[in-house]
Design a protein around this motif. Sequence first.
Motif, PDB file in Angstrom:
ATOM      1  N   GLY A   1       0.810  -1.215   0.000  1.00 39.27           N
ATOM      2  CA  GLY A   1       0.000   0.000   0.000  1.00 39.27           C
ATOM      3  C   GLY A   1       0.844   1.265   0.000  1.00 39.27           C
ATOM      4  N   GLY A   2       0.174   2.384   0.153  1.00 34.60           N
ATOM      5  CA  GLY A   2       0.841   3.684   0.101  1.00 34.60           C
ATOM      6  C   GLY A   2       1.916   3.863   1.154  1.00 34.60           C
ATOM      7  N   GLY A   3       1.754   3.219   2.298  1.00 39.72           N
ATOM      8  CA  GLY A   3       2.755   3.316   3.357  1.00 39.72           C
ATOM      9  C   GLY A   3       4.118   2.798   2.938  1.00 39.72           C
ATOM     10  N   ALA A   4       4.154   1.937   1.929  1.00 40.21           N
ATOM     11  CA  ALA A   4       5.426   1.401   1.440  1.00 40.21           C
ATOM     12  C   ALA A   4       6.276   2.497   0.800  1.00 40.21           C
ATOM     13  CB  ALA A   4       5.183   0.275   0.442  1.00 40.21           C
TER      14      ALA A   4
ATOM     15  N   LYS B   1       8.852   4.042   7.324  1.00 43.09           N
ATOM     16  CA  LYS B   1       9.748   2.890   7.187  1.00 43.09           C
ATOM     17  C   LYS B   1      10.978   3.045   8.069  1.00 43.09           C
ATOM     18  CE  LYS B   1      10.501   2.109   2.807  1.00 43.09           C
ATOM     19  NZ  LYS B   1      10.531   1.966   1.364  1.00 43.09           N
ATOM     20  N   GLN B   2      11.528   4.243   8.129  1.00 40.26           N
ATOM     21  CA  GLN B   2      12.708   4.487   8.953  1.00 40.26           C
ATOM     22  C   GLN B   2      12.403   4.280  10.439  1.00 40.26           C
ATOM     23  OE1 GLN B   2      14.248   8.501   8.932  1.00 40.26           O
ATOM     24  NE2 GLN B   2      16.324   7.764   9.283  1.00 40.26           N
ATOM     25  N   GLN B   3      11.201   4.678  10.867  1.00 40.99           N
ATOM     26  CA  GLN B   3      10.828   4.501  12.267  1.00 40.99           C
ATOM     27  C   GLN B   3      10.790   3.018  12.643  1.00 40.99           C
ATOM     28  OE1 GLN B   3      10.611   7.117  14.455  1.00 40.99           O
ATOM     29  NE2 GLN B   3      11.388   8.122  12.629  1.00 40.99           N
TER      30      GLN B   3
ATOM     31  N   LYS C   1      12.928  -5.543  10.434  1.00 37.77           N
ATOM     32  CA  LYS C   1      13.257  -5.653   9.018  1.00 37.77           C
ATOM     33  C   LYS C   1      11.959  -5.479   8.252  1.00 37.77           C
ATOM     34  CE  LYS C   1      16.602  -9.254   9.682  1.00 37.77           C
ATOM     35  NZ  LYS C   1      16.945 -10.623   9.324  1.00 37.77           N
ATOM     36  N   LEU C   2      11.994  -4.702   7.187  1.00 34.75           N
ATOM     37  CA  LEU C   2      10.805  -4.492   6.369  1.00 34.75           C
ATOM     38  C   LEU C   2      10.953  -5.265   5.072  1.00 34.75           C
ATOM     39  CD1 LEU C   2      10.291  -0.659   6.831  1.00 34.75           C
ATOM     40  CD2 LEU C   2       9.247  -2.518   8.102  1.00 34.75           C
ATOM     41  N   LYS C   3       9.863  -5.887   4.651  1.00 29.34           N
ATOM     42  CA  LYS C   3       9.881  -6.642   3.407  1.00 29.34           C
ATOM     43  C   LYS C   3       8.710  -6.189   2.560  1.00 29.34           C
ATOM     44  CE  LYS C   3       9.838 -11.270   1.486  1.00 29.34           C
ATOM     45  NZ  LYS C   3       9.737 -12.696   1.768  1.00 29.34           N
ATOM     46  N   LEU C   4       9.012  -5.727   1.363  1.00 31.55           N
ATOM     47  CA  LEU C   4       7.999  -5.322   0.397  1.00 31.55           C
ATOM     48  C   LEU C   4       7.484  -6.598  -0.265  1.00 31.55           C
ATOM     49  CD1 LEU C   4       6.702  -2.902  -1.071  1.00 31.55           C
ATOM     50  CD2 LEU C   4       8.596  -3.005  -2.674  1.00 31.55           C
TER      51      LEU C   4
END
Length: 75
Positions: free
Chosen positions: A8-11, A17-19, A26-29
């Motif tokens: 979504g738009g938050g990506a 994302k930095q927060q 770990k963030l995964k798209l």
Amino acid sequence: PDEILITGGGAHNLFLKQQFENYGFKLKLIDKNLIDLKEAIIFGLLAACYVWNIPANVPNVTGASKSTRLGILAL
């Protein structure tokens, strides 16, 4: 969790994302093609719920006093 799946738009939100990354997540798209379509799909679903008179809120999550149809029909 060790990993957070984002869509979504938050990506696209670099600050958000930095927060999460600052807290060690770990963030995964999960699907680049789905990022920009997710919000359009959800708004379409909400419109269908309105037309079919289906409540689209979740009172025990939002604190609303009852289930209700969301939005208005503007012509």
